[in-house]
Design an enzyme around this catalytic site. Structure first.
Site, PDB file in Angstrom:
ATOM      1  N   LYS A 169       6.169   5.679  -5.612  1.00 27.67           N
ATOM      2  CA  LYS A 169       5.129   5.111  -4.743  1.00 27.67           C
ATOM      3  C   LYS A 169       5.727   4.246  -3.639  1.00 27.67           C
ATOM      4  O   LYS A 169       5.363   4.381  -2.463  1.00 27.67           O
ATOM      5  CB  LYS A 169       4.156   4.285  -5.596  1.00 27.67           C
ATOM      6  CG  LYS A 169       3.124   3.469  -4.794  1.00 27.67           C
ATOM      7  CD  LYS A 169       2.173   4.344  -4.013  1.00 27.67           C
ATOM      8  CE  LYS A 169       1.211   3.532  -3.141  1.00 27.67           C
ATOM      9  NZ  LYS A 169       0.168   2.834  -3.911  1.00 27.67           N
ATOM     10  N   LYS A 244       2.650  -5.443   1.512  1.00 30.78           N
ATOM     11  CA  LYS A 244       2.961  -5.635   0.094  1.00 30.78           C
ATOM     12  C   LYS A 244       3.900  -4.543  -0.407  1.00 30.78           C
ATOM     13  O   LYS A 244       4.908  -4.813  -1.069  1.00 30.78           O
ATOM     14  CB  LYS A 244       1.671  -5.628  -0.732  1.00 30.78           C
ATOM     15  CG  LYS A 244       1.894  -5.561  -2.241  1.00 30.78           C
ATOM     16  CD  LYS A 244       0.635  -5.164  -2.990  1.00 30.78           C
ATOM     17  CE  LYS A 244       0.931  -4.803  -4.436  1.00 30.78           C
ATOM     18  NZ  LYS A 244      -0.254  -4.307  -5.171  1.00 30.78           N
TER      19      LYS A 244
END
Length: 302
Positions: A169, A244
């Site tokens: 990811k 993030k």
């Protein structure tokens, strides 16, 4: 049909839980937000009084939480030892690789099968059940998780052992962040050189420079398929979330001693846009407004 505990009903989790309920599962949902719980009830889920209450007698547990600290706290405080040891545990949050591996290892030590299964696709895909799941865990754990993940996604891919779902990811989103910046720079340059944006799109989308950030998520208003650029950069994937993920990627790069200059530059630019210029709540493609110098920093209200 199975009893499923779903913890974390934010923008992504709410749609995912709704799809499990729509498929006929007995979904016991929990979130700290009353608004989120009410929405889950309207979508066919049953309200749980707490995370621990949600996982009691669950056959599957899905978590979708903001950060590694939340994941660790929920599993250590509410899931492990409370959920039946036969339950399959699936953490779909995007967190650091180290925490993901540690939580899975702790779950395994207590007799649970668990996977880290972060997602790609955004809010619309969560609601439509067309997410992509990148899954880390043993073959056995993946086999137990796959039927539930398939309800929420169009692609469920086993990446490898524990933590590899998170690794996939953050690597994917580092590539996405860097390619979006390059796409924005390119469209700005093309316009300054006198090229019509749609004409340039028509050319580049059929040439060697084409990429997803351009062909599927063009940052220019009125060009290509409809994207957040056509909605004043609202909705989609917030710049704060991209930042993030880029920070997680840079943390992983440092731990692996990997040289990632493009990822580092992307992190720097999104830090400037999201935190320095107040663009955190806008879609990550809105960074084009910083690049073409048309961004207006939101005024602060008292």
């Amino acid at each position: 049909m199975a009893r499923v505990a779903f913890i974390g009903l934010g923008n992504m989790g709410s749609g995912m839980a709704a799809n499990l309920a729509k498929a006929g599962h007995d979904v016991r949902a929990f979130d700290l937000s009353e608004e989120a719980l009410a929405k889950a009830e309207r979508c066919g889920c049953l309200r749980a009084e707490s995370a621990a209450h949600a996982v009691t007698e669950a056959e599957a547990v899905v978590t979708m939480l903001p950060a590694g600290t939340h994941v660790r706290a929920v599993y250590e405080g509410s899931v492990l030892g409370t959920a039946p040891p036969t339950a399959i545990l699936m953490d779909c949050s995007t967190i650091d690789v180290g925490t993901a591996r540690e939580v899975v290892e702790e779950a395994q030590a207590k007799g649970y099968a668990m996977v880290d299964a972060p997602v790609s696709g955004g809010i619309a895909a969560a609601e439509a059940g067309t997410l992509t799941f990148m899954v880390g865990g043993t073959e056995k754990a993946f086999g137990c998780a796959e039927p539930f993940l398939q309800i929420m996604g169009k692609a469920v891919i086993h990446a490898g052992g524990p933590g590899t779902g998170q690794a996939a990811k953050i690597c994917n989103n580092m590539l996405l962040g860097a390619s979006m910046i390059a796409t924005c720079e390119t469209f700005v340059l093309a316009q300054k050189l006198g090229l019509d944006p749609q004409t340039f799109f028509d050319i580049a989308s059929q040439a060697s420079g084409q990429c997803w950030s351009m062909t599927s998520y063009c940052p220019v208003t009125g060009v290509g398929p409809e994207t957040p650029a056509d909605r004043n950069y609202d909705g989609g994937f917030a710049a704060a979330l991209m930042l993030k993920d880029l920070r997680l990627a840079m943390e992983a790069a440092r731990s692996a001693d990997a040289y990632t200059p493009m990822g580092s530059s992307a992190e720097e630019l999104y830090t400037r846009f999201a935190e320095g210029l107040g663009g955190a709540g806008k879609d990550f493609s809105a960074i084009i407004k910083m690049i073409d110098d048309s961004w207006q920093t939101p005024s602060k209200t008292s």
